[in-house]
Design an enzyme around this catalytic site. Structure first.
Site, PDB file in Angstrom:
ATOM      1  N   CYS A   1       3.579  -9.893   7.555  1.00 46.95           N
ATOM      2  CA  CYS A   1       3.463 -10.759   6.372  1.00 46.95           C
ATOM      3  C   CYS A   1       4.781 -10.979   5.825  1.00 46.95           C
ATOM      4  O   CYS A   1       5.015 -12.096   5.246  1.00 46.95           O
ATOM      5  CB  CYS A   1       2.553  -9.892   5.325  1.00 46.95           C
TER       6      CYS A   1
ATOM      7  N   ASP B   1     -22.900   0.785 -21.451  1.00 46.35           N
ATOM      8  CA  ASP B   1     -23.502  -0.589 -22.008  1.00 46.35           C
ATOM      9  C   ASP B   1     -24.305  -1.128 -20.769  1.00 46.35           C
ATOM     10  O   ASP B   1     -24.153  -0.429 -19.763  1.00 46.35           O
ATOM     11  CB  ASP B   1     -22.409  -1.502 -22.204  1.00 46.35           C
TER      12      ASP B   1
END
Lengths: 50, 768
Positions: free
Chosen positions: B32, B438
């Site tokens: 890469c 939450d």
């Protein structure tokens, strides 16, 4: 014991040169990408095509 | 429509060259590096490209004016990598500079410690043999020559903080450290001048070296997590569609470039990129990220819309009224300030230890001096013994005890998908005994899913999902997740607000509201929080229920957290009817719904008053004040910016498991910190009597200090995570994909994303 007069400073000078070599290598960014350096060694791009 | 992509705020110009930093996805091997660097260097105008493999960042230089910044991103895309412009946060570059400084100090201290030890070992062995006084003095003076400049240079990190603490009339660990180093050096010089047998240069410098090691490692760990967090932020790549000054053409700009007064276009399925006022258009907005409410709110011209809400059905034109730090509901902001002020009173464990330790040590030294004087010793001997007490109690082990555990624990947390923002977060996480969740986006997945997928013929579901790929509607986006073949159908017509239709296998297929498809009937389960969409293809039809779905491992994680003896509850801004079934499914008896941010804080405060220590886990803007008010806090990666900024840590991935891993690792780390403190105290209990009786030689001091430091460091290594969690380490690349779920679809605007449309979509439209 007179030998100490020049052996000890020599030892110190050697240590100091290693310290400066390290500081120089750090300033030139050689520790910025430790993982990349390990991979780049595998790349043959810098060889001449022969 | 083709839009220009304006990335100029990320470009830095210096003389003739332009420079940009990018966070790159999918870099995994040496190939890469070569592909990216060589590929970019072949682009005309690019002068240099250098990929940093460690933090996955790419630095590109090009001749100014030769090409646009967006062309570089497109070039990378052709090579096969997705990159996102990256602006190094100020705090990150400050930390890099600080890390370098620490490293320099460490290098100097290391050099000095080795050389002084070389001289000291000679003196120690020579004292037993036939070393002359001249040679010993020579070695001591040499040590002084090395030690004094070293202390002046390498102990600055400690001196600075010690001075800061003294100015604030407080004590921290750096005060006894600085005092110990200075006294050890001062006494050694005086003793050397008097041709004495013992000097403590080696102890002082070795102490510095150990402590700098601890401090550097601590810093390096934090830097690593901050870099990862920075990349994740860049990968979100939020953009906005801004009208240019004539008000006619649209330009795509990064959200960071928005200014108050800009006019923006928000298409259906996109997040509102900043707070503002609707100028024209009507739509329904989903404010679940802002308030936790899952029902949609209709908006028209003149309405106020908040950053992070999603436009569902129509296209809006808006004017920006607040950006960046100003992006916040007024009330939330006020609450937040109050909550943050309350939290800063937390005193770190290390500082608490220092406040007890420092006065005690100094009193012991004084007592020693007075005791020896009373016993008839000379002033010189009394002072030397007192200073020896200070040297031996210099809190090397104590100062390493906590940072060493923190370093190992944050490394373990990082591997299990939790990135910590705050330095003392591990301690506070460890102390939590109550967890408040939450609901929307935290216990449930941030995006809705098809709830009855298993009851529908897979073939029909696949067709519906492929058709959904072409729709902008958020409900369709939920359905599109089910598609295995991610190629959309040709010639799809969308009727805004109703649905989409196309010809599939010779027959008409429709997806949208039941009325649009002509499908009658209703779903078996009557869940008020779900939305229904219909699909018809020839004679086959189906009703799909789209709703918020629990994170896949929520039940297991909640059960395990309960096993650990933690009290759990849900505080949600959503309707009670949506919260009740979730609480029931998770087996949580304590929950409250329909709360506004103020009520959330009130509940947290009342629990705090009962002596509970609360870990708040939440993602919405409405949770931000609660996160700040809680003892410790975590946010999922999908949370809004402001909320993430308040949280002590963020966790990655679709699963809730990192919360469990975080609690487990932090609790073990907390135990180890206390153990380490105990070791340090035990060491002192043994060493101080020896020092008080005047039996400490430099050799004993050196041995005691290094062995106690080694002991606490080795003990800290046990904070590594071994099989503490469900045994699944997160896939970082998967976390990146999750951020930009449009990865597989390159040629259509993909609405399945959080907040403003990422750059990907815009690039795709620009591509030929």
């Amino acid at each position: 014991m007179n030998v100490l007069v020049y052996l000890v400073p020599m030892a110190l000078a050697l240590g100091l040169s290693a310290l400066f070599a390290f500081l120089w290598s750090m300033r030139s960014g050689q520790y910025e990408d430790m993982d990349g350096a390990a991979w780049r060694v595998l790349s043959d791009d810098d060889l001449e095509d022969s | 429509m083709s839009e220009a992509l304006d990335l100029s705020i990320y470009v830095r110009r210096k003389g003739n060259t332009a420079h940009m930093d990018l966070a790159v996805e999918g870099v995994s091997c040496a190939g890469c590096i070569r592909k990216i660097e060589n590929g970019l260097r072949q682009v005309p105008g690019v002068s240099d490209a250098r990929l940093n493999f460690t933090n996955r960042r790419l630095a590109v230089d090009w001749r100014d004016g030769a090409l646009e910044a967006s062309e570089i991103i497109r070039a990378l895309e052709r090579i096969g990598y997705r990159a996102h412009p990256f602006e190094a946060q100020r705090i990150e570059s400050d930390e890099t500079r600080h890390a370098r400084w620490l490293m320099k100090c460490l290098a100097v201290a290391g050099f000095a410690a080795m050389n002084i030890m070389l001289l000291s070992v000679s003196v120690w062995s020579g004292n037993g043999a036939d070393m002359t006084q001249e040679t010993r003095d020579f070695f001591h003076w040499l040590s002084a020559l090395i030690a004094i400049p070293t202390a002046a240079y390498a102990s600055r990190p400690f001196f600075h903080r010690a001075l800061g603490a003294i100015r604030a009339r407080q004590l921290n660990m750096d005060v006894p450290i600085s005092l110990g180093v200075l006294l050890a050096l001062g006494m050694s010089i005086v003793e050397t001048a008097n041709h004495a047998e013992h000097a403590y240069f080696d102890s002082a410098i070795m102490l510095l070296f150990f402590l700098l090691c601890g401090r550097y490692l601590d810093h390096a760990m934090r830097q690593k997590t901050r870099a990862a967090a920075g990349n994740l932020a860049a990968l979100k790549a939020e953009v906005a569609h801004r009208f240019d000054c004539n008000g006619t053409e649209l330009v795509t700009v990064p959200v960071a470039a928005l200014k108050v007064g800009d006019r923006l276009l928000v298409r259906p399925g996109e997040r509102v990129p900043a707070d503002g006022i609707v100028l024209s258009g009507t739509s329904e907005v989903d404010e679940s990220l802002v308030t936790g409410e899952t029902a949609h709110k209709p908006v028209a011209a003149g309405a106020v819309i908040y950053c992070g809400s999603m436009s569902c059905s129509g296209t809006l034109t808006m004017r920006v009224t607040a950006v960046g730090a100003g992006t916040l509901i007024d009330e939330a902001e006020r609450l937040l300030e109050k909550a943050v002020a309350g939290r800063s009173r937390y005193l770190r464990l290390a500082d608490r230890a220092a406040r007890l330790y420092a006065p005690m040590v100094h009193a012991t030294a004084l007592l020693t001096a007075v005791g020896w004087l009373a016993a008839g010793a000379s002033v010189h001997d009394a002072i030397v013994t007192a200073i020896a007490v200070l040297i031996i109690t210099c809190p090397c082990a104590l100062a390493l005890a906590i940072p060493a555990v923190q370093v190992v624990a944050s490394g373990a947390l990082f591997r299990s998908g939790v990135i910590l923002n705050a330095g003392d977060a591990v301690e506070r996480l460890a102390e939590a005994d109550t967890i408040i969740f939450d609901k929307t986006g935290t216990l449930t997945l941030p995006e809705p899913r098809v709830g009855n997928a298993s009851e529908i013929d897979p073939d029909l579901l696949e067709k519906a999902a492929r058709l959904a790929l072409s729709s902008h509607h958020p409900l369709a986006a939920a359905l599109a997740r089910e598609a295995h073949d991610r190629v959309p159908y040709d010639q799809v017509a969308e009727q805004p607000g109703q649905g989409v239709r196309a010809i599939v296998e010779g027959k008409e297929a429709r997806l949208g509201s039941p009325a649009f498809c002509g499908v009658t009937g209703s779903l078996a389960t009557d869940d008020p929080s779900r939305s229904v969409i219909a699909f018809i293809h020839g004679d086959c039809c189906a009703l799909l229920s789209v709703r918020q779905k629990l994170r896949p491992d929520a039940e297991t994680v909640v059960a395990k957290l309960k096993e650990q003896g933690l009290k759990l509850m849900i505080l949600s801004g959503d309707r009670p009817a949506s919260v009740a079934p979730i609480a029931a499914k998770l087996g949580l008896s304590k929950w409250s719904a329909g709360l506004n941010p103020l009520q959330k804080i009130e509940i947290i405060d009342s629990l705090k008053a009962q002596g509970r220590r609360i870990l708040m886990v939440g993602d919405g803007l409405n949770d931000a004040p609660a996160l700040a008010a809680a003892h410790a806090s975590l946010s999922p990666i999908g949370a809004v910016h402001l909320t993430q900024a308040q949280a002590d840590g963020i966790f990655l991935g679709e699963r809730l498991e990192p919360v469990l891993a975080g609690c487990t690792i932090a609790r073990r780390a907390g135990r180890l910190m206390k153990q380490n403190l105990l070791f340090a105290v035990l060491y002192n209990a043994m060493a101080v009597p020896i020092a008080m009786t005047g039996h400490v030689t430099p050799l004993i001091a050196a041995l005691a200090m290094s062995s106690s430091s080694l002991l606490v460091t080795l003990n800290a290594l046990r904070a590594r995570n071994r099989g503490a969690t469900l045994g699944r380490s997160p896939d970082w690349s998967a976390a990146f994909v999750e951020q930009n779920p449009g990865a597989g679809v390159s040629h259509l605007r993909d609405p399945r994303r959080r907040r403003a449309a990422p750059m990907r979509a815009t690039r795709a439209t620009v591509l030929p």
